[in-house]
Structures are given as structure tokens and as C-alpha cells.
Write an enzyme that holds these catalytic residues in place. Structure first.
Site, PDB file in Angstrom:
ATOM      1  N   ARG A 254       0.855  -1.183   0.000  1.00 20.78           N
ATOM      2  CA  ARG A 254       0.000   0.000   0.000  1.00 20.78           C
ATOM      3  C   ARG A 254       0.893   1.236   0.000  1.00 20.78           C
ATOM      4  NH1 ARG A 254      -2.282   0.596   5.338  1.00 20.78           N
ATOM      5  NH2 ARG A 254      -0.935   2.407   5.535  1.00 20.78           N
ATOM      6  N   HIS A 258      -3.257   4.633   5.006  1.00 20.75           N
ATOM      7  CA  HIS A 258      -4.469   3.820   5.110  1.00 20.75           C
ATOM      8  C   HIS A 258      -5.688   4.597   4.635  1.00 20.75           C
ATOM      9  CE1 HIS A 258      -7.637   1.290   6.759  1.00 20.75           C
ATOM     10  NE2 HIS A 258      -8.101   2.337   7.418  1.00 20.75           N
ATOM     11  N   TYR A 267       4.262   5.085  11.503  1.00 22.28           N
ATOM     12  CA  TYR A 267       4.532   3.663  11.709  1.00 22.28           C
ATOM     13  C   TYR A 267       5.389   3.032  10.611  1.00 22.28           C
ATOM     14  CZ  TYR A 267       0.374   3.398   8.659  1.00 22.28           C
ATOM     15  OH  TYR A 267      -0.528   3.574   7.639  1.00 22.28           O
TER      16      TYR A 267
END
Length: 344
Positions: A254, A258, A267
Site C-alpha cells: 500500500r 491507510h 509507523y
């Protein structure tokens, strides 16, 4: 794929049963999905829409899988990042924009659901709910109905690797395996369940979980369009022949956060994202088409101009379209007659 020279390598898509025109159409749809995603990020930053869940980096596997299915007969249960998939099976940019702007004409939910919750009766796209993974038992149920009615079709369902840890996934797999149902389950393993990296989610491979349910599990490079196409096509042939389900784990990354509410650099590092950006399957497939002698810079420029115009028109239409009225609250909630349900 730069440097392809042998006739056999050049004809890879032809060997799989895809024409030059189909290969080009696959690439065009991948780019269309990417450009749609990029436009949504701009609209959100401009305050025109509230929220967007991106699928950047996952388009190649989505489009390739769709082309391996029967878009006139099969049933589709995509998850919320599958813009490339729904565009491939027939949804339009205008329909996606109507959903994004939450307008009354939105075919997914009449403007009542968050973007990314696809649903299109005519195209047999089954509406997903907000709780993740509930689409898996639904797909299995459709496959059961198809088997009972002896319909030569499959149900195809996608989900993330985080969803493969949910009970709905395991219950669906167990039931599908017991009854040898015509369902294809494709995990889009994008390495993160929101902020949780894959090594903290799984003790092994998602594809290996199929062993416990008695059907094949395969891992495939999700950035390799033709390999995804081959694997999904073979899984469909197995299902139609009565050989039961297949679990496919498409490995990808990805490239975007998100969602627009997420700070992914909290993160993961920029270096990690850049490293994976270099593996992006869209430019790789473009180079493959160039090496095959069926794509060039002039075609690329024309394609991009056409997509930009289609996006501009869809954005303008969606922005100006009317919102749902209070009187429409119960539309699409209850069936109006007993002819609306069931497999056709």
C-alpha cells in the site's frame, strides 16, 4: 521487464489468451484507477470531500483478476480499496464520483454509505458492510446458491491480510471447503492492517491457511499483472469444473496512507515506501507493452488526456448532482417485490 526481445516473452499475454487490445485495456484501467485515487486525495485536501480510503499500489492485481473472471455471469464482493476492480467489471468514474460526493444518483447506496462500499445490482457487485470481512461468508453463500442451482459461475471476494485473521474468513473457508463451492478468495496482502505490519499480524502465509480447509492456497506477485491473471483464470476453471475454492494471496504494498485520516509515517519510514514504490506494477506493465511493440508515447499521451477529461467531467457532474432527500431514507433498504432477490 525492460529488454524483452524473444518472441515467446513478447507473446506472454497472447499465450494466456489475451489479445493486444485486452492487454492495453488492462493497462488503461490500472492508470484510470490510479488517477482516480490521486484526484480523490486532491479533492479531500481541498475540502470538497470528507474522507477517502486509497488503493494506490494495489490496482494491478485488482484489474488483472477482474479480466480473468466472467464479467457477465460471476458475482463480485470487493473490499473498500478495489477501485481498479470495480472499474474493470463495469463501474464508471461518474458512478464512483457520485459515491464520493454522497449524491442521490450513487448506484452503490444512493449516497447513504461511505465511499468504497461498492454495490451495483446490474453488475452483480454485492454491497459490502462497514465491519471488515463480512463479505467472505456472503461470497460463500452466493457460491452455495450457484452450486444448488447448477449455475456455471463463481463468486469472487477480496479482502486484506488483516481480514484473514477474522472469524468470518475462517468460517467462510471452512464451509466452502466442506461443500467444494465455486468461490475464489483473493487476499490483497498490502503489508499493513492500518498501522500494524504484516509480521505482527501473521505467523505464516495467508495462502497456507487453505491447507486446513482442504483446498489450494497460492501466493502470487501482485505487481505482476499477467501472473495474477493466470492464477485467477485457473482458479475459475477449477471452480466451474466442480473442484471447489481457491485461496490466492496477492503480495503487494500500500503506497498511500491507510486513509486521508492516517499519518503513515508514524509507523513506517519514507525510505520503506520509496523502496516499494520502485516495485510498482503499473510502470512495469507499461514497459512490457512497449517492449511488445504495442504501446508508445503518443498512445500514452492520448490515454492520459482521455482519462483526465473523463475525470474532470465526472467530478463536475458529481459535485453538481443533488443530494439524497429525507424522503429517500428507506430506498434501497427493503425489497419492493419478491422478484429482486436470488441468482438470475
Amino acid at each position: 521487464m525492460a529488454g524483452i526481445s524473444s518472441a515467446s516473452q513478447k507473446a506472454r499475454h497472447l499465450e494466456l489468451g489475451l489479445s493486444d487490445e485486452q492487454a492495453i485495456d488492462m493497462y488503461t484501467t490500472m492508470v484510470k484507477a490510479r488517477k482516480f485515487d490521486e484526484r480523490m486525495l486532491l479533492l479531500q485536501r481541498a475540502g470538497k470531500i470528507n474522507f477517502h480510503v486509497s488503493g494506490i499500489g494495489q490496482e494491478v492485481a485488482q484489474v488483472a483478476a477482474a479480466y480473468a473472471l466472467d464479467r457477465n455471469e460471476d458475482y463480485f464482493l470487493p473490499y473498500y480499496r478495489d477501485y481498479g476492480f470495480v472499474l474493470s467489471v463495469g463501474m464508471t468514474l461518474r458512478e464512483l464520483l457520485l459515491s464520493v460526493f454522497a449524491k442521490a444518483e450513487d448506484p452503490n447506496s444512493g449516497g447513504r454509505q461511505m465511499p468504497g462500499h461498492f454495490g451495483h445490482k446490474k453488475l452483480r457487485i454485492v454491497t459490502g458492510s462497514s465491519p471488515v470481512t463480512t463479505q467472505v461468508p456472503h461470497a460463500v453463500g452466493i457460491a452455495l446458491a450457484a452450486k444448488m442451482k447448477k449455475k456455471p459461475l463463481v463468486s469472487f471476494v477480496t479482502f486484506g491480510e488483516g481480514s484473514s485473521n477474522q472469524g468470518d474468513f475462517h468460517e467462510g473457508c471452512n464451509f466452502a471447503g466442506v461443500h467444494k463451492l465455486p468461490v475464489i478468495l483473493m487476499c490483497e496482502n498490502n503489508q499493513y492492517a492500518i498501522s500494524v505490519p504484516v509480521h505482527k499480524q501473521l505467523g505464516g502465509k495467508v495462502s497456507d491457511r487453505a491447507i486446513g480447509y482442504g483446498f489450494p492456497g497460492l501466493r502470487v506477485d501482485g505487481n505482476d499483472a499477467l501472473e495474477v491473471y493466470r492464477v485467477v483464470k485457473e482458479a475459475r476453471e477449477r471452480a466451474i469444473a466442480g473442484e471447489g475454492p481457491t485461496l490466492i494471496e496477492a503480495m503487494m504494498y500500500r503506497l498511500s496512507p491507510h486513509s486521508t485520516s492516517d499519518n503513515d509515517l508514524a509507523y513506517r519510514t519514507k525510505e520503506e515506501v520509496d523502496e516499494n514504490r520502485a516495485k510498482d506494477g503499473i510502470p512495469k506493465f507499461k514497459q512490457y507493452l512497449i517492449d511488445c511493440g504495442i504501446w508508445n508515447d503518443e498512445q500514452e499521451a492520448e490515454m492520459l488526456a482521455n482519462i483526465r477529461k473523463e475525470l474532470d467531467d465526472a467530478t463536475e457532474y458529481g459535485d453538481k448532482a443533488p443530494f439524497p432527500t429525507p424522503e429517500s431514507t428507506l430506498l434501497h433498504v427493503y425489497a419492493n417485490d419478491d422478484k429482486q432477490g436470488g441468482l438470475r
